[in-house]
Structures are given as C-alpha cells and as structure tokens.
Motif scaffolding. Structure first.
Motif, PDB file in Angstrom:
ATOM      1  N   SER A  70      39.996  55.970  45.085  1.00 54.62           N
ATOM      2  CA  SER A  70      40.070  55.888  46.547  1.00 54.62           C
ATOM      3  C   SER A  70      40.849  54.645  46.971  1.00 54.62           C
ATOM      4  CB  SER A  70      38.672  55.832  47.151  1.00 54.62           C
ATOM      5  OG  SER A  70      38.138  54.531  47.005  1.00 54.62           O
ATOM      6  N   ASN A  71      41.073  54.539  48.246  1.00 53.48           N
ATOM      7  CA  ASN A  71      41.760  53.369  48.804  1.00 53.48           C
ATOM      8  C   ASN A  71      40.797  52.437  49.528  1.00 53.48           C
ATOM      9  OD1 ASN A  71      44.446  55.531  49.506  1.00 53.48           O
ATOM     10  ND2 ASN A  71      44.542  53.827  48.083  1.00 53.48           N
ATOM     11  N   TYR A  72      39.514  52.507  49.169  1.00 55.81           N
ATOM     12  CA  TYR A  72      38.541  51.616  49.793  1.00 55.81           C
ATOM     13  C   TYR A  72      39.050  50.175  49.714  1.00 55.81           C
ATOM     14  CZ  TYR A  72      34.012  49.493  50.821  1.00 55.81           C
ATOM     15  OH  TYR A  72      32.994  48.768  51.371  1.00 55.81           O
ATOM     16  N   ASN A  73      38.809  49.434  50.765  1.00 54.73           N
ATOM     17  CA  ASN A  73      39.306  48.048  50.892  1.00 54.73           C
ATOM     18  C   ASN A  73      40.835  47.982  50.909  1.00 54.73           C
ATOM     19  OD1 ASN A  73      36.860  45.862  49.220  1.00 54.73           O
ATOM     20  ND2 ASN A  73      36.615  47.334  50.846  1.00 54.73           N
ATOM     21  N   ARG A  74      41.469  49.117  51.211  1.00 51.02           N
ATOM     22  CA  ARG A  74      42.943  49.186  51.256  1.00 51.02           C
ATOM     23  C   ARG A  74      43.541  48.749  49.922  1.00 51.02           C
ATOM     24  NH1 ARG A  74      44.918  52.603  55.047  1.00 51.02           N
ATOM     25  NH2 ARG A  74      46.094  51.476  56.615  1.00 51.02           N
ATOM     26  N   ILE A  75      42.921  49.206  48.855  1.00 49.85           N
ATOM     27  CA  ILE A  75      43.435  48.885  47.525  1.00 49.85           C
ATOM     28  C   ILE A  75      44.292  50.055  47.059  1.00 49.85           C
ATOM     29  CG2 ILE A  75      42.754  48.539  45.108  1.00 49.85           C
ATOM     30  CD1 ILE A  75      40.294  47.002  46.229  1.00 49.85           C
TER      31      ILE A  75
ATOM     32  N   GLY B 173      40.562  45.749  39.414  1.00 48.32           N
ATOM     33  CA  GLY B 173      40.339  47.129  39.869  1.00 48.32           C
ATOM     34  C   GLY B 173      38.861  47.278  40.129  1.00 48.32           C
ATOM     35  N   GLY B 174      38.280  48.446  39.786  1.00 47.23           N
ATOM     36  CA  GLY B 174      36.845  48.632  39.973  1.00 47.23           C
ATOM     37  C   GLY B 174      36.550  50.013  40.508  1.00 47.23           C
ATOM     38  N   MET B 175      35.588  50.071  41.441  1.00 48.78           N
ATOM     39  CA  MET B 175      35.139  51.383  41.937  1.00 48.78           C
ATOM     40  C   MET B 175      36.265  52.181  42.612  1.00 48.78           C
ATOM     41  SD  MET B 175      32.858  50.182  45.234  1.00 48.78           S
ATOM     42  CE  MET B 175      32.537  51.799  45.882  1.00 48.78           C
ATOM     43  N   THR B 176      37.346  51.525  42.983  1.00 51.12           N
ATOM     44  CA  THR B 176      38.440  52.279  43.610  1.00 51.12           C
ATOM     45  C   THR B 176      39.229  53.088  42.581  1.00 51.12           C
ATOM     46  OG1 THR B 176      39.725  50.238  43.516  1.00 51.12           O
ATOM     47  CG2 THR B 176      38.753  50.818  45.637  1.00 51.12           C
ATOM     48  N   ASP B 177      39.234  52.669  41.330  1.00 52.77           N
ATOM     49  CA  ASP B 177      39.893  53.487  40.305  1.00 52.77           C
ATOM     50  C   ASP B 177      38.898  54.135  39.351  1.00 52.77           C
ATOM     51  OD1 ASP B 177      39.713  51.605  37.807  1.00 52.77           O
ATOM     52  OD2 ASP B 177      40.412  50.334  39.433  1.00 52.77           O
TER      53      ASP B 177
ATOM     54  N   GLY C 100      34.200  44.739  39.776  1.00 53.96           N
ATOM     55  CA  GLY C 100      35.455  45.102  40.428  1.00 53.96           C
ATOM     56  C   GLY C 100      35.781  44.107  41.523  1.00 53.96           C
ATOM     57  N   ARG C 101      36.839  44.433  42.283  1.00 56.29           N
ATOM     58  CA  ARG C 101      37.303  43.459  43.273  1.00 56.29           C
ATOM     59  C   ARG C 101      36.934  43.824  44.701  1.00 56.29           C
ATOM     60  NH1 ARG C 101      43.793  44.104  43.370  1.00 56.29           N
ATOM     61  NH2 ARG C 101      43.530  42.308  44.720  1.00 56.29           N
ATOM     62  N   CYS C 102      36.168  44.903  44.880  1.00 55.90           N
ATOM     63  CA  CYS C 102      35.812  45.324  46.243  1.00 55.90           C
ATOM     64  C   CYS C 102      34.732  44.422  46.845  1.00 55.90           C
ATOM     65  CB  CYS C 102      35.266  46.749  46.242  1.00 55.90           C
ATOM     66  SG  CYS C 102      36.532  47.983  46.111  1.00 55.90           S
ATOM     67  N   CYS C 103      34.720  44.362  48.161  1.00 54.34           N
ATOM     68  CA  CYS C 103      33.669  43.631  48.867  1.00 54.34           C
ATOM     69  C   CYS C 103      32.443  44.516  48.942  1.00 54.34           C
ATOM     70  CB  CYS C 103      34.138  43.256  50.263  1.00 54.34           C
ATOM     71  SG  CYS C 103      35.385  41.991  50.171  1.00 54.34           S
ATOM     72  N   GLU C 104      31.732  44.565  47.830  1.00 58.69           N
ATOM     73  CA  GLU C 104      30.648  45.519  47.664  1.00 58.69           C
ATOM     74  C   GLU C 104      29.922  45.083  46.395  1.00 58.69           C
ATOM     75  OE1 GLU C 104      30.968  48.366  49.799  1.00 58.69           O
ATOM     76  OE2 GLU C 104      29.131  49.235  49.067  1.00 58.69           O
ATOM     77  N   SER C 105      28.668  44.628  46.514  1.00 55.52           N
ATOM     78  CA  SER C 105      27.974  44.137  45.313  1.00 55.52           C
ATOM     79  C   SER C 105      27.861  45.200  44.245  1.00 55.52           C
ATOM     80  CB  SER C 105      26.566  43.671  45.666  1.00 55.52           C
ATOM     81  OG  SER C 105      26.616  42.743  46.705  1.00 55.52           O
ATOM     82  N   GLY C 106      27.786  46.460  44.674  1.00 48.38           N
ATOM     83  CA  GLY C 106      27.631  47.557  43.712  1.00 48.38           C
ATOM     84  C   GLY C 106      28.914  47.911  42.990  1.00 48.38           C
ATOM     85  N   ASP C 107      29.997  47.259  43.329  1.00 48.25           N
ATOM     86  CA  ASP C 107      31.276  47.563  42.682  1.00 48.25           C
ATOM     87  C   ASP C 107      31.329  46.928  41.305  1.00 48.25           C
ATOM     88  OD1 ASP C 107      33.864  48.089  41.929  1.00 48.25           O
ATOM     89  OD2 ASP C 107      34.759  46.592  43.266  1.00 48.25           O
TER      90      ASP C 107
ATOM     91  N   SER D  46      52.050  52.009  46.969  1.00 45.02           N
ATOM     92  CA  SER D  46      52.571  50.795  47.604  1.00 45.02           C
ATOM     93  C   SER D  46      51.787  50.561  48.895  1.00 45.02           C
ATOM     94  CB  SER D  46      54.044  50.983  47.934  1.00 45.02           C
ATOM     95  OG  SER D  46      54.170  52.001  48.924  1.00 45.02           O
ATOM     96  N   PHE D  47      52.001  49.408  49.513  1.00 42.23           N
ATOM     97  CA  PHE D  47      51.370  49.173  50.814  1.00 42.23           C
ATOM     98  C   PHE D  47      51.917  50.158  51.845  1.00 42.23           C
ATOM     99  CE2 PHE D  47      50.869  44.577  49.262  1.00 42.23           C
ATOM    100  CZ  PHE D  47      49.628  44.869  48.714  1.00 42.23           C
ATOM    101  N   ASP D  48      53.201  50.518  51.725  1.00 40.33           N
ATOM    102  CA  ASP D  48      53.765  51.532  52.622  1.00 40.33           C
ATOM    103  C   ASP D  48      53.023  52.859  52.462  1.00 40.33           C
ATOM    104  OD1 ASP D  48      55.591  49.875  53.768  1.00 40.33           O
ATOM    105  OD2 ASP D  48      57.275  50.498  52.499  1.00 40.33           O
ATOM    106  N   ASP D  49      52.705  53.216  51.209  1.00 37.63           N
ATOM    107  CA  ASP D  49      51.949  54.456  50.973  1.00 37.63           C
ATOM    108  C   ASP D  49      50.616  54.401  51.717  1.00 37.63           C
ATOM    109  OD1 ASP D  49      53.825  55.623  49.268  1.00 37.63           O
ATOM    110  OD2 ASP D  49      52.965  54.638  47.507  1.00 37.63           O
ATOM    111  N   LEU D  50      50.003  53.226  51.689  1.00 36.15           N
ATOM    112  CA  LEU D  50      48.694  53.091  52.338  1.00 36.15           C
ATOM    113  C   LEU D  50      48.781  53.381  53.832  1.00 36.15           C
ATOM    114  CD1 LEU D  50      47.254  49.808  50.781  1.00 36.15           C
ATOM    115  CD2 LEU D  50      46.628  52.164  50.233  1.00 36.15           C
ATOM    116  N   MET D  51      49.945  53.104  54.415  1.00 39.12           N
ATOM    117  CA  MET D  51      50.080  53.228  55.874  1.00 39.12           C
ATOM    118  C   MET D  51      50.888  54.448  56.296  1.00 39.12           C
ATOM    119  SD  MET D  51      50.509  49.215  56.804  1.00 39.12           S
ATOM    120  CE  MET D  51      50.988  48.569  55.225  1.00 39.12           C
ATOM    121  N   LYS D  52      51.271  55.280  55.312  1.00 36.41           N
ATOM    122  CA  LYS D  52      52.243  56.330  55.625  1.00 36.41           C
ATOM    123  C   LYS D  52      51.697  57.424  56.554  1.00 36.41           C
ATOM    124  CE  LYS D  52      51.609  59.293  51.574  1.00 36.41           C
ATOM    125  NZ  LYS D  52      50.957  58.629  50.454  1.00 36.41           N
TER     126      LYS D  52
END
Ligand SMILES: *Cc1c(COP(=O)(O)O)cnc(C)c1O
Length: 431
Positions: free
Chosen positions: A396-401, A323-327, A358-365, A422-428
């Motif tokens: 947030s859903n940054y990085n589609r997480i 997880g990380g900065m997205t949660d 965290g797992r985001c592509c962001e050094s500050g995460d 879910s991934f469907d939620d991400l695209m709904k």
C-alpha cells in the motif's frame, strides 16, 4: 531461491540466485522485492507434471494471482501453460493486458458486481466461479444480454476446518464464500444453475484455507465434495465434469515450518481421490487446484537498508528498515513469521536479538519480533526471505510511501518487471 543462506565467502554478502545481495541493493535501491523467475517456472512445471502424472488428463493447476500479480507474471504463466485464478476485474484486466488467454482464466469472488460479471463475460473468461444465488441470476441475465452461454463452476462450502489461521480460514459453513452443503443451499443452487439457459454448469469448486502442510484438509474436502458429486448425479441427474479443490498448499517461511514435498502430497491425494471415486461408483472428475503462495513465495526475497539501531537496555533492540507494513503487511495482519538475514554480514553469527521495525508512523508496523541476525549497523542490507507471495500484492501507499520495484532474476540476470513508484505516481490520480 534460498531459505538457507548462501553467501559469497570473499565478502560475506548474502547471494540471491547467485547474485550478491548488497550489489543488487545498490543497483536497484531499497526496499526492493526480488523474484526468481527460474524458481517460479520450476514450481509451475512441478505442479503441471505432477497433475498430469497423478490426476491424468483434464487435470489442471491454476495459478492464484492474488498471491502476486502483474503483467510479466501472467506472461510467464501463459508460457508455462498454467491456468489463472483471478479474483477481481483488475486481475482480469492485468492478465488480459499481458496477453494471457482468457479462456484459461477462472473468475472468483464473493461479490462480483454487475460490472465485473459483464467485463468477464465480454473478455471471454473461461469459467466464472459463481458464489451465490444472486450472482447466478445476475450472471444469467448478463450472459443473455451479451449473447453467450457462460461456463460456470459453483463455489460450494464443504464445512471443514483446515486447522489453520482463523483469518484465512474460508471452508467453514459460517463464511461469506459459497453455498453450504449442510444447509441445502448447495443442492438448490445446482438445481437453479441447471434451469438457467445462459450459463453452463461445468462442476464445483471449494477452497478450504491456506498454509496447509499435509493432504488431510484436501482429502476431507475431496471426500465431502465427491459425495456431493454423487448426490447431484443421483438427485438431479447432473454429472460434474470438474472438481476444483482450491489453493492452500503451505510454504516454509522459517526453519520452524515443516518441509513439504508437493509432488508427494499430490500423489497421495490422487491415490485417495481415486479410491473415493471407486467406492462411490463415480467417474473421477477433472481435478483442479489453485496454488498461489506455493508457486511464488519461496521465489521471493525483499532487501531493505538498515536505518537506526536502537538498543533499549532491559527491554529490547529495535532495528528499523526503510520499508515495512507498506510492502509486507503480513506480520501486522497475522503475526506471520519470516527468516531475516543481515545480507551485509551473512557469514557472521546471528547473535543480535531484535525487533525489525518498519518506517510507518504506526507502532504495529513491525516485520518480526525476537529475530536473530548478525549485529547490524546503519547502512547494512537486511534480507527477508520467502516474500514472493502476499507481499507486493498487498502493498500500500500508507504514509505516502512509494511501493518498491519488483525485480525478476532470470538465469542470473536481473530485470525490472515493475518499477519503483515515484512521487509523481503517488499524486497521479489527483486533480
Ligand atoms: C487465496 C485463494 C487461493 C490461493 O491460496 P494459496 O494459499 O495462495 O495457495 C486459491 N483459491 C482461492 C479461491 C483462494 O481464495
């Protein structure tokens, strides 16, 4: 729930509200946010009891939903007879959908749109906390068109420094919130509110900041606000019925934070306020406060699964979690400190110093630096304590997480209050 670790001596696993954290992680997946319903209810009762005991009739703790907001929580607030502070139409909609009685809601915000105001008026929101002249005029028109007289409070800026973090310091004169006393705006907006026909002025509101550990900032705010109450009585013949001192009681995130006895603070504050009212020769208005963080923060814990453990000789060790900065964006935003525990090895020595990433592509995460936990391995469950406030509500859903689920624990039984996205939620929302 737990700031201090409690663990099962048979396997060394951390326990959350008596439940094995590693088992919880298995059952609900990671990352996941766990909230002790019992702890939330306990805090509500403490506030309610202390308010009626020390501030007397008409006093009210109001839960600030921005700390943690979803339908189940408003059901609990309704059952606990709490009032609710909502800061957007979305929070109002959530409270309303949960069956929360809207007459017990207060609507805040420095820039409520015409849509927001009309939505709130039509929902029957008890009080709208008006932030500015523009908003007051707009609300009067909207209330007229809906055919109601809307009860309001005016947000006043007392202009004090709560000695807390700058980014969450809102009681100063130089603020996007409210009308300042020193500039004369506060008096002018009171006069205007009294002239308008479709709003009914019920009192004043102020909010000085967050993470406050003693009564000093509240006492200073009360002092200024009660003098303002007296001045308005003398100058405008207006007697405020309600004085809302806002939120901000602190929370112990780590052992470096002081312990706080909320009830004792409320008792002391009530004593000060009673003394001030007597001195000023005014009746004590109904005192309201808006705790958010202190009701839900300590009730929460987040569980992650440890991924890679990277030891950089001569630099530092990185422990990456799923997880990380997205949660939990609070370390990234404010360098907020947390307590971390290797939940799989809670009985072992915390001797591995590391940065939790965290797992985001962001050094500050990052979630924390200079953290000490029992040396983890890929697959271990890492717990972060006191995550009930401003984690899920800021996710947030940054990085589609996908956002994690919120699992409530009531009387030793976990249940999902908000499911994992879910991934469907991400695209709904996409066409
Ligand atoms: C943020 C806020 C609160 C809640 O503050 P906590 O620190 O979570 O208790 C209450 N009232 C207002 C107006 C706020 O902006």
């Amino acid at each position: 729930m737990i700031l201090h670790r409690s663990f099962d001596t048979s396997n060394g696993h951390l326990t959350i509200d008596g439940l094995d954290a590693v088992e919880l992680a298995k059952e609900f997946g990671t990352p996941a946010i766990f909230i002790s319903e019992d702890a939330v209810r306990g805090m509500c009762r403490m506030y309610r009891d202390a308010f009626s005991k020390y501030f007397g009739e008409g006093a009210s703790p109001i839960y600030a939903g921005k700390a943690l907001c979803f339908k189940r929580l408003y059901e609990i607030m309704a059952e606990e007879n709490m009032k609710a502070d909502c800061v957007s139409s979305g929070e109002l909609a959530t409270a309303n959908a949960a069956g929360f009685p809207m007459e017990n809601a207060f609507f805040h915000g420095n820039n409520k749109t015409d849509f927001d105001l009309e939505y709130a008026v039509k929902l029957g929101v008890g009080h709208i906390v008006v932030d500015s002249f523009d908003e007051l005029m707009a609300l009067d028109e909207i209330a007229e068109s809906v055919g109601v007289c809307q009860k309001i409070l005016l947000r006043i800026t007392p202009g004090i420094d709560p000695h807390t973090h700058k980014k969450i310091m809102t009681g100063n004169v130089d603020s996007k919130f409210g009308s300042a006393i020193v500039t004369g705006d506060a008096e002018r907006i009171v006069r205007l509110a009294l002239e308008l026909e479709h709003v009914k002025l019920c009192g004043f509101h102020c909010h000085v900041g967050s993470q406050i550990f003693d009564i000093d900032p509240f006492r200073d705010a009360a002092d200024i606000m009660l003098k303002f109450v007296r001045d308005m009585q003398e100058k405008c013949g207006y007697t405020a019925e309600i004085l809302n001192l806002g939120g901000g009681f602190g929370v112990r995130y780590t052992e470096d934070d002081p312990e706080i006895d909320y009830e004792e603070n409320i008792r002391l504050l009530a004593e000060e306020i009673n003394g001030m009212c007597e001195k000023l020769g005014i009746n004590r208005p109904h005192i309201h406060m808006e705790p958010g963080r202190s009701i839900v923060a300590a009730a929460g814990a987040t569980l992650y699964t440890c991924g890679s453990v990277k030891e950089l000789e001569g630099f530092r060790n990185y422990v990456s979690v799923d997880g990380g900065m997205t949660d939990n964006p609070r370390y990234t935003l404010y360098q907020s400190q947390y307590t971390f525990i290797n939940a799989s090895r809670a009985s072992e020595e915390d001797d591995f110093e590391c940065t939790i990433a965290g797992r985001c592509c962001e050094s500050g995460d990052l979630l924390g630096e200079g953290v000490k936990i029992a040396r983890p391995e890929r697959g271990d469950i890492i717990a972060v304590l006191v995550t009930g406030a401003y984690n899920y509500s800021m996710a947030s859903n940054y990085n589609r997480i996908p956002r994690p689920p919120v699992v409530m624990i009531s009387d030793g039984k976990p249940y999902v209050a908000v499911r994992r996205e879910s991934f469907d939620d991400l695209m709904k929302l996409e066409n």
